[in-house]
Design an enzyme around this catalytic site. Sequence first.
Site, PDB file in Angstrom:
ATOM      1  N   ILE A   1      -8.329  -0.880   1.917  1.00  9.26           N
ATOM      2  CA  ILE A   1      -8.193  -1.780   0.760  1.00  9.26           C
ATOM      3  C   ILE A   1      -7.844  -3.195   1.223  1.00  9.26           C
ATOM      4  O   ILE A   1      -8.369  -4.179   0.690  1.00  9.26           O
ATOM      5  CB  ILE A   1      -7.155  -1.225  -0.240  1.00  9.26           C
ATOM      6  CG1 ILE A   1      -7.637   0.139  -0.772  1.00  9.26           C
ATOM      7  CG2 ILE A   1      -6.928  -2.202  -1.386  1.00  9.26           C
ATOM      8  CD1 ILE A   1      -6.638   0.892  -1.630  1.00  9.26           C
TER       9      ILE A   1
ATOM     10  N   ASP B   1      -0.245  -5.741  10.579  1.00 14.63           N
ATOM     11  CA  ASP B   1      -0.417  -4.291  10.574  1.00 14.63           C
ATOM     12  C   ASP B   1       0.005  -3.788  11.953  1.00 14.63           C
ATOM     13  O   ASP B   1      -0.710  -3.998  12.939  1.00 14.63           O
ATOM     14  CB  ASP B   1      -1.889  -3.923  10.289  1.00 14.63           C
ATOM     15  CG  ASP B   1      -2.086  -2.433  10.040  1.00 14.63           C
ATOM     16  OD1 ASP B   1      -1.425  -1.625  10.715  1.00 14.63           O
ATOM     17  OD2 ASP B   1      -2.904  -2.083   9.168  1.00 14.63           O
TER      18      ASP B   1
ATOM     19  N   ARG C   1       2.212   0.274  -3.193  1.00 12.46           N
ATOM     20  CA  ARG C   1       3.204   1.191  -3.758  1.00 12.46           C
ATOM     21  C   ARG C   1       4.453   0.401  -4.104  1.00 12.46           C
ATOM     22  O   ARG C   1       4.869  -0.487  -3.340  1.00 12.46           O
ATOM     23  CB  ARG C   1       3.553   2.293  -2.746  1.00 12.46           C
ATOM     24  CG  ARG C   1       2.507   3.372  -2.633  1.00 12.46           C
ATOM     25  CD  ARG C   1       2.439   4.222  -3.912  1.00 12.46           C
ATOM     26  NE  ARG C   1       1.418   5.248  -3.860  1.00 12.46           N
ATOM     27  CZ  ARG C   1       0.180   5.136  -4.351  1.00 12.46           C
ATOM     28  NH1 ARG C   1      -0.210   4.012  -4.912  1.00 12.46           N
ATOM     29  NH2 ARG C   1      -0.654   6.142  -4.287  1.00 12.46           N
TER      30      ARG C   1
ATOM     31  N   ASP D   1       1.120  -4.251  -9.633  1.00  7.55           N
ATOM     32  CA  ASP D   1       0.444  -3.161 -10.342  1.00  7.55           C
ATOM     33  C   ASP D   1       1.262  -1.883 -10.241  1.00  7.55           C
ATOM     34  O   ASP D   1       1.035  -0.941 -10.989  1.00  7.55           O
ATOM     35  CB  ASP D   1      -0.947  -2.940  -9.733  1.00  7.55           C
ATOM     36  CG  ASP D   1      -1.731  -1.855 -10.463  1.00  7.55           C
ATOM     37  OD1 ASP D   1      -1.805  -1.940 -11.712  1.00  7.55           O
ATOM     38  OD2 ASP D   1      -2.247  -0.931  -9.808  1.00  7.55           O
TER      39      ASP D   1
ATOM     40  N   GLU E   1       7.942   4.841 -11.788  1.00  9.48           N
ATOM     41  CA  GLU E   1       6.847   4.758 -12.769  1.00  9.48           C
ATOM     42  C   GLU E   1       6.891   5.939 -13.723  1.00  9.48           C
ATOM     43  O   GLU E   1       6.978   7.072 -13.256  1.00  9.48           O
ATOM     44  CB  GLU E   1       5.497   4.725 -12.037  1.00  9.48           C
ATOM     45  CG  GLU E   1       5.321   3.458 -11.232  1.00  9.48           C
ATOM     46  CD  GLU E   1       3.965   3.370 -10.536  1.00  9.48           C
ATOM     47  OE1 GLU E   1       3.114   4.265 -10.729  1.00  9.48           O
ATOM     48  OE2 GLU E   1       3.765   2.405  -9.787  1.00  9.48           O
TER      49      GLU E   1
ATOM     50  N   HIS F   1      -0.120   0.245 -13.091  1.00  9.07           N
ATOM     51  CA  HIS F   1      -0.766   1.054 -12.029  1.00  9.07           C
ATOM     52  C   HIS F   1      -2.227   1.376 -12.412  1.00  9.07           C
ATOM     53  O   HIS F   1      -2.623   2.545 -12.468  1.00  9.07           O
ATOM     54  CB  HIS F   1       0.027   2.345 -11.779  1.00  9.07           C
ATOM     55  CG  HIS F   1      -0.217   2.930 -10.420  1.00  9.07           C
ATOM     56  ND1 HIS F   1       0.753   3.599  -9.705  1.00  9.07           N
ATOM     57  CD2 HIS F   1      -1.323   2.948  -9.634  1.00  9.07           C
ATOM     58  CE1 HIS F   1       0.247   4.013  -8.551  1.00  9.07           C
ATOM     59  NE2 HIS F   1      -1.030   3.621  -8.492  1.00  9.07           N
ATOM     60  N   ILE F   2      -2.985   0.311 -12.630  1.00  7.40           N
ATOM     61  CA  ILE F   2      -4.380   0.488 -13.098  1.00  7.40           C
ATOM     62  C   ILE F   2      -5.412   0.097 -12.049  1.00  7.40           C
ATOM     63  O   ILE F   2      -6.605   0.077 -12.340  1.00  7.40           O
ATOM     64  CB  ILE F   2      -4.644  -0.345 -14.376  1.00  7.40           C
ATOM     65  CG1 ILE F   2      -4.283  -1.824 -14.156  1.00  7.40           C
ATOM     66  CG2 ILE F   2      -3.905   0.237 -15.566  1.00  7.40           C
ATOM     67  CD1 ILE F   2      -4.807  -2.766 -15.225  1.00  7.40           C
TER      68      ILE F   2
ATOM     69  N   ALA G   1      -6.853   1.436  -9.628  1.00  6.68           N
ATOM     70  CA  ALA G   1      -7.956   2.369  -9.364  1.00  6.68           C
ATOM     71  C   ALA G   1      -8.631   2.828 -10.650  1.00  6.68           C
ATOM     72  O   ALA G   1      -9.551   3.642 -10.608  1.00  6.68           O
ATOM     73  CB  ALA G   1      -7.424   3.578  -8.603  1.00  6.68           C
TER      74      ALA G   1
END
Length: 320
Positions: free
Chosen positions: A152, A171, A234, A258, A263, A281-282, A284
């Site tokens: 992603i 990373d 997350r 998001d 949650e 949390h939309i 996806a």
Amino acid sequence: MPDVLLSENINGEAVKALSQRFHVTFLPDLWKDPPALLRCIPDFRALIVRNQTQVNRALLDAAVRLEVVGRAGVGLDNVDVKAATERGILITSTPDQNAISVAELAIGMMLSLARRIPAAHEDTRAGNWNRQRFCGTELHGKTFGIIGAGKIGYLTACRAKAFGMKILAYDPYLSCDNVYLSELAGELVSLEVLLERSDVVSCHMPSTPETAGLLNAGMFGRMKPSALFINTSRGEVVAEADLAEALRAGILAGAALDVRAKEPPTAGVLEDAPNILLTPHIAAFTDEAQNRVTRAICEDIARVLDGQPAQNSVNRVSKN
Ligand code: NAD
């Protein structure tokens, strides 16, 4: 005898197709009632979940017939993979299937924050015409920093690159000759350097003990006061009270989230923070991504129940 239990809201053509071959039980609210789930799990050979059902050791211990858990989506923070492996239960997930949709939401959030679209919309709907008040920021030539340069992160950076942005990445598990990053002329840097140099910071790492609360007051303090912060990964990676304080104190110009630490969230500090954009949390949740995710998980569950190897297993189990 029942075969497959769906304990969250997962439906569509692929579920119908699965139901034609197996006995499927659809209880979309079962995740809210862990004792009820614990009572019925011994009957099933397969369980399909999103990210709400807690597939913990107690549940897996009770799951005497269970052969496979399908995680419709990405991220295994609600699944005890170690306990499943010890019990010989296969875990499958759907990597890649929703990555484009998440990347598109992250970019939507960046544009919304940079041009203050939600605030301008609300103000105009209220009958105002405040052009000067909503003077925004151009993205071209600015720096886009991704924390977590996996699927992603990469797809989001590709889209930011198309806006003429420079790409930075942090990373710890990536090497600096990573081909995808090179393709974007992206630079792998430390987290501190990324925060100091980026105009937009976007989180795309998993939730792990190492990333819990990684974005906290100290880290926000390193960012430019004009910077925008986006999290579609997350909720646990952000110290939410610290973020609210950073927005109130003008340490950051804006933030979009998001995902939340809890949650659904209990109304807390973030809802009243200035320049914040919140979604439930939309990332996806597009028709395309959901169809791909549902198809991929149902096909893998059918494979396992037919005695075939799964295509996207995340653990290895030995068959008795
Ligand atoms: P991925 O595994 O392809 O990429 C994750 C990257 O994070 C990897 O490159 C990994 O090396 C890196 N990483 C691990 N630990 C790190 C650390 N301490 N600091 C920085 N980077 C670290 O996963 P992905 O498919 O790209 O998913 C990324 C995130 O998006 C996950 O948290 C996933 O749960 C989340 N997600 C959210 C939604 C949503 O609806 N909002 C949907 C799908 C995925």
